[in-house]
Every structure is written in C-alpha cells, then in structure tokens.
Scaffold this active site. Structure first.
Site, PDB file in Angstrom:
ATOM      1  N   ASP A  45      -2.593  53.915 -28.255  1.00  0.00           N
ATOM      2  CA  ASP A  45      -1.955  52.724 -28.811  1.00  0.00           C
ATOM      3  C   ASP A  45      -1.261  51.950 -27.698  1.00  0.00           C
ATOM      4  O   ASP A  45      -0.882  52.515 -26.661  1.00  0.00           O
ATOM      5  CB  ASP A  45      -0.932  53.119 -29.876  1.00  0.00           C
ATOM      6  CG  ASP A  45      -1.590  53.709 -31.116  1.00  0.00           C
ATOM      7  OD1 ASP A  45      -2.656  53.206 -31.496  1.00  0.00           O
ATOM      8  OD2 ASP A  45      -1.035  54.665 -31.687  1.00  0.00           O
ATOM      9  N   TYR A  73       0.239  65.980 -25.380  1.00  0.00           N
ATOM     10  CA  TYR A  73       1.098  64.792 -25.404  1.00  0.00           C
ATOM     11  C   TYR A  73       2.559  65.203 -25.265  1.00  0.00           C
ATOM     12  O   TYR A  73       2.944  66.315 -25.624  1.00  0.00           O
ATOM     13  CB  TYR A  73       0.975  64.049 -26.742  1.00  0.00           C
ATOM     14  CG  TYR A  73      -0.384  63.492 -27.067  1.00  0.00           C
ATOM     15  CD1 TYR A  73      -0.715  62.173 -26.764  1.00  0.00           C
ATOM     16  CD2 TYR A  73      -1.335  64.275 -27.725  1.00  0.00           C
ATOM     17  CE1 TYR A  73      -1.956  61.653 -27.101  1.00  0.00           C
ATOM     18  CE2 TYR A  73      -2.584  63.762 -28.053  1.00  0.00           C
ATOM     19  CZ  TYR A  73      -2.886  62.451 -27.741  1.00  0.00           C
ATOM     20  OH  TYR A  73      -4.106  61.943 -28.073  1.00  0.00           O
ATOM     21  N   ASP A  87       5.339  53.616 -35.541  1.00  0.00           N
ATOM     22  CA  ASP A  87       5.606  53.430 -34.113  1.00  0.00           C
ATOM     23  C   ASP A  87       6.721  52.397 -33.946  1.00  0.00           C
ATOM     24  O   ASP A  87       7.191  51.812 -34.934  1.00  0.00           O
ATOM     25  CB  ASP A  87       4.327  53.049 -33.361  1.00  0.00           C
ATOM     26  CG  ASP A  87       3.767  51.697 -33.764  1.00  0.00           C
ATOM     27  OD1 ASP A  87       4.540  50.787 -34.123  1.00  0.00           O
ATOM     28  OD2 ASP A  87       2.532  51.521 -33.713  1.00  0.00           O
ATOM     29  N   ARG A 182       1.484  60.183 -34.421  1.00  0.00           N
ATOM     30  CA  ARG A 182       2.331  59.376 -35.319  1.00  0.00           C
ATOM     31  C   ARG A 182       2.498  60.066 -36.666  1.00  0.00           C
ATOM     32  O   ARG A 182       3.585  60.073 -37.247  1.00  0.00           O
ATOM     33  CB  ARG A 182       1.715  57.986 -35.505  1.00  0.00           C
ATOM     34  CG  ARG A 182       1.895  57.059 -34.322  1.00  0.00           C
ATOM     35  CD  ARG A 182       1.316  55.687 -34.603  1.00  0.00           C
ATOM     36  NE  ARG A 182      -0.130  55.701 -34.667  1.00  0.00           N
ATOM     37  CZ  ARG A 182      -0.857  54.944 -35.497  1.00  0.00           C
ATOM     38  NH1 ARG A 182      -0.251  54.124 -36.344  1.00  0.00           N
ATOM     39  NH2 ARG A 182      -2.174  54.997 -35.476  1.00  0.00           N
TER      40      ARG A 182
END
Length: 347
Positions: A45, A73, A87, A182
């Site tokens: 993203d 991550y 987000d 997310r």
C-alpha cells in the site's frame, strides 16, 4: 533519448519509500536499467514501505512463483480507533478504550498458527468482477469471505503507552501468502476489547529475499513508532508528498545501487521458487535454445527420484542452467517426457 534496453534480465530488490505506490516505484528500476519490461511480485500500500521484489526482462515470468512466498513485516498498530480503510489514510468509523499490555499479549496468542481472516473491504480482491475497494467507494457494503492464512511467528518490538494503556505497538509478523496485516491489526485490537488500525507497515522479507540487501535500503528512514507518527503528521499536513516522489525518481545514488545489486537467477532462487534444478550438458545448450526435442540424457543432473518415477504422470517443473549457472529457462518433466515451459533468449 536513450534506447530502452530489452535484453537486461534479473531480479531487483527495491526498498520502497512510504507515500508512493508500488507501481510508480517501478519507474526507478525502469529509468536505471533503461528498460520497460519490469513486474513486481506483490504490492505494498502507498502508506507502507519496505521490500519489493522486481523481476526484469525475461525473468518477469518468475513473478507468479515469487508472489507465493511467505513474508515478514513490522507493523505499527494504533489502538483506540478503527478507520474504514484500516490504515492512516482512512476515516475513523469506530472508537474504543485502549487495551493493557497483558490484554494485548493474550490477544496475540489467538493469532498464532492458521486462522480464518476476513480481508479488508478496501482491497484489490474482486467481487462479481469488480474490485472490492471500487464497490465500497461507490457506497456499496462489501463483506469478503474469510479464508485461511498462517501467522508463523510474532514478536512485540516496541510499545508506546498512555498511562497504563497501550496506544501504539510495533509488532513483527511472519506470515503466509495472502495475509492482510491491516486485517490482523483490526482483529487483534477487537480481541483486546479495543479498536485499531495500521499506522505504519514495513515489509522486511519475501521468501529468501531480505530488505537489507535492497537498493535504497540505506535511504529509508528508521522505522519506529515515533518515526511513523511524525511521518503521518507530515502527510496530513501535505507538505512532503511531491518532494518525496521527485527525490525518489531522480535519485542517482538509488539508480547506481539498482545497477550494482541486480541479481541473476541462481540455484537458490530457483529452489525457493519451488522449482527443481537441472544442469544441461554443453553439447545440448543449442538444442534447448532452439526448442528441439529433449531427453533426460542431455542433462548432467536429473535427480534419481525422477528416474525411479519414470512412467508416472507426475509433472514437475525444472529450472534449467548451464554448468556456469546461466539460467536458460523452465521445463516440465513427466516420466521420460520433457516439455518446454519457456526459454530465456538472452543467455
């Protein structure tokens, strides 16, 4: 104007900066290598940063293999509010009390191993032929089906508290293909009795590829809770976006790193892509490049298990190399039959 070089092939590890789309970030590779034939192997993203694996030239054919890799991550989760996009760019749609650290630790235990995860409504997944995110922007309610994903490991790296409650947490996640961080942020917060969304995301590994080896890694800012908060404040003030994009696409240091760090296909990468490897004898490289009939005897290394399985209809993919480890293409091996999948023409 420089002529586009269509012969260059390889794999570029690129450190994407926050505020840029994955697609636009590829322009740095195109400009550096003077080629238009590039493809990434999984997007990030625009608010996120970190590792993109970019296939160049004839190696764009490998993209589907690399997309299937597991990934790691670091995620900065803000607790107390959930946004519609999950987000920092979204609109707050829910608020809730902050969790305690013990509540966060207990919640995380529920997200270890294989879990069912509902993807975000704002995603590129398709519903009736249209992107889910496009339908949401049109005002439609979208609820995507849950699907199994795996969280192999996690670690709390840093927390920022308000009193005795956790406002932000930076957590490392090692996950399978298709896992939405997310959604993890949303669901972990709910399991804490709170609400939450991602404030920052850093992708550190894709399969055997590591962000620390990427072109532009040393040009990334540090990734901490404080740095993410400061970046997002700057984004909301809309002061830096245009400058960041310009500096990324005109950064000569980055361009030089891309040229120096481009990787060729090798045995390790092939095996990580789920391909077996075979070395063709020098006398038959011409046969291979010209698409002639192939026989097992043309290869120095066809594993013994394949010979013992001759006659079975089990088709397996092999990455073909010369003895100097030049990548030549991919074949399909089934019993005594060998079929071509593709041939690399620039070796």
């Amino acid at each position: 104007m420089a002529k586009k070089n269509s012969s260059v092939s390889g794999i570029v590890l690129l450190a994407k900066r926050p505020g840029l789309t994955s697609f636009s970030s590829l322009n740095a590779v195109k400009k550096s290598l003077e080629t238009s034939k590039v493809g990434h192997t999984g997007t990030l993203d625009s608010f996120a940063q970190g590792l993109l694996v970019v296939c160049v030239g004839n190696l764009t054919r490998l993209a589907s293999h690399i997309t299937a890799f597991d990934k790691s991550y670091e995620a900065v989760i803000e607790f107390g509010s959930e946004t519609d996009t999950l987000d920092p760019g979204g609109t707050v749609i829910k608020t809730a009390p902050l969790p305690g650290l013990s509540e966060l630790k207990d919640a995380l235990k529920k997200f270890s191993g294989t879990i069912d995860q509902e993807p975000p409504a704002f995603s590129a997944l398709h519903v009736d032929g249209q992107r889910a995110s496009d339908l949401v922007r049109k005002g439609q309610t979208v609820k995507l089906k849950s699907r199994p994903v795996t969280v192999f490991d996690y670690e709390i790296l840093e927390v920022k508290s308000e009193g005795e409650k956790v406002k932000y947490a930076r957590i490392r996640f090692d996950v399978s293909k298709g896992t939405y961080i997310r959604s993890l942020a949303r669901d972990i917060a709910l399991a804490c009795g709170s609400a939450g969304h991602l404030e920052g995301l850093l992708r550190t590994t894709i399969g055997c590829f590591d962000l620390r080896e990427a072109a532009g890694f040393d040009l990334l800012e540090g990734f901490t809770i404080e740095s993410v908060i400061k970046k997002n404040r700057a984004e909301r003030d809309d002061e830096r976006g245009a400058f960041r994009a310009k500096s990324f696409f005109d950064d000569e240091k980055l361009f030089e790193q891309i040229k120096l760090k481009i990787k060729k296909m090798d045995f390790k990468i092939a095996q990580t892509c789920g391909l077996k490897t075979a070395v063709i004898k020098d006398d038959f490289i011409g046969h291979f490049k010209n698409g002639r009939l192939l026989k097992p005897s043309y290869f120095d290394s066809i594993p013994a298990d394949e010979e013992s399985e001759a006659g079975k209809e089990t088709e397996k993919k092999y990455a073909v190399f010369s003895k100097y480890e030049n990548f030549l293409g991919v074949i399909l091996f089934c019993g005594e039959k060998i079929k071509y999948e593709y041939v690399i023409s620039d070796n």
